[in-house]
Design a protein around this motif. Structure first.
Motif, PDB file in Angstrom:
ATOM      1  N   GLU A  77      -2.275   2.253   2.545  1.00 22.16           N
ATOM      2  CA  GLU A  77      -2.025   0.917   3.072  1.00 22.16           C
ATOM      3  C   GLU A  77      -0.546   0.556   2.936  1.00 22.16           C
ATOM      4  OE1 GLU A  77      -3.667  -3.632   2.501  1.00 22.16           O
ATOM      5  OE2 GLU A  77      -3.818  -2.215   0.843  1.00 22.16           O
ATOM      6  N   VAL A  78       0.052   0.874   1.823  1.00 21.08           N
ATOM      7  CA  VAL A  78       1.468   0.568   1.607  1.00 21.08           C
ATOM      8  C   VAL A  78       2.335   1.366   2.580  1.00 21.08           C
ATOM      9  CG1 VAL A  78       3.369   0.794  -0.038  1.00 21.08           C
ATOM     10  CG2 VAL A  78       1.186  -0.113  -0.789  1.00 21.08           C
ATOM     11  N   ILE A  79       1.985   2.629   2.803  1.00 21.50           N
ATOM     12  CA  ILE A  79       2.767   3.476   3.708  1.00 21.50           C
ATOM     13  C   ILE A  79       2.645   3.005   5.156  1.00 21.50           C
ATOM     14  CG2 ILE A  79       2.880   5.783   4.720  1.00 21.50           C
ATOM     15  CD1 ILE A  79       2.217   6.908   2.018  1.00 21.50           C
ATOM     16  N   ARG A  80       1.457   2.640   5.569  1.00 27.38           N
ATOM     17  CA  ARG A  80       1.208   2.311   6.978  1.00 27.38           C
ATOM     18  C   ARG A  80       1.614   0.895   7.359  1.00 27.38           C
ATOM     19  NH1 ARG A  80      -4.740   5.096   7.428  1.00 27.38           N
ATOM     20  NH2 ARG A  80      -3.982   7.241   7.458  1.00 27.38           N
ATOM     21  N   THR A  81       1.761   0.012   6.398  1.00 25.00           N
ATOM     22  CA  THR A  81       2.112  -1.376   6.701  1.00 25.00           C
ATOM     23  C   THR A  81       3.629  -1.509   6.699  1.00 25.00           C
ATOM     24  OG1 THR A  81       0.091  -2.092   5.609  1.00 25.00           O
ATOM     25  CG2 THR A  81       1.738  -3.773   6.045  1.00 25.00           C
ATOM     26  N   ARG A  82       4.161  -2.036   7.793  1.00 24.95           N
ATOM     27  CA  ARG A  82       5.613  -2.133   7.923  1.00 24.95           C
ATOM     28  C   ARG A  82       6.201  -3.092   6.889  1.00 24.95           C
ATOM     29  NH1 ARG A  82       9.302  -0.937  12.121  1.00 24.95           N
ATOM     30  NH2 ARG A  82       7.526  -0.092  13.217  1.00 24.95           N
ATOM     31  N   ASP A  83       5.759  -4.316   6.881  1.00 22.92           N
ATOM     32  CA  ASP A  83       6.253  -5.308   5.919  1.00 22.92           C
ATOM     33  C   ASP A  83       5.121  -5.612   4.945  1.00 22.92           C
ATOM     34  OD1 ASP A  83       8.750  -5.522   7.193  1.00 22.92           O
ATOM     35  OD2 ASP A  83       7.890  -6.898   8.678  1.00 22.92           O
TER      36      ASP A  83
END
Length: 125
Positions: A77-83
């Motif tokens: 989730e952290v990797i795939r979410t831009r901000d």
């Protein structure tokens, strides 16, 4: 009160059918020929495989792998979410993750089939 459901009996029957297939294939694959000992060895191998699968499901149901799954999904989730903002996360905490994703897969049919296979293999040898 139901002690055993029909679904569990169906799983047990399917596992025993798979065990019988392993029992019959084991002597052919090892080149031992079809003797009582070879069939017993094949049944023991099938029982050990079912035992490992049942114990894996039991440990999983006890929640031992929840933190690994939560951490991996959080990492993705952290990797795939831009901000990325923690307050807007799908998985705010491990406790919330456990509450939303309980592990409900059955482990008793695997353990019962393993016990039957190992007991029968001991009788064949």
């Amino acid at each position: 009160m139901k002690i055993v459901s029909l679904r569990s009996l169906g799983r047990f029957a399917a596992l025993e059918a798979a065990s019988a297939a392993v029992m019959l294939l084991y002597p052919a694959l090892t080149g031992l020929g079809y003797s009582r000992r070879a069939l017993g060895d094949g049944l023991r191998v099938a029982g050990i495989l079912l035992l490992v699968m049942g114990l894996f499901r039991l440990v999983n149901r006890m929640g031992q792998f929840d933190s690994i799954r939560y951490g991996f999904q959080k990492y993705l989730e952290v990797i795939r979410t831009r901000d990325y903002v923690r307050s807007k996360s799908k998985f705010p905490s491990l406790a919330d993750y456990k509450a939303r994703h309980p592990y409900q897969k059955a482990y008793l049919p695997f353990l019962a089939a393993a016990a039957v296979d190992i007991a029968l293999s001991l009788l064949l040898v």
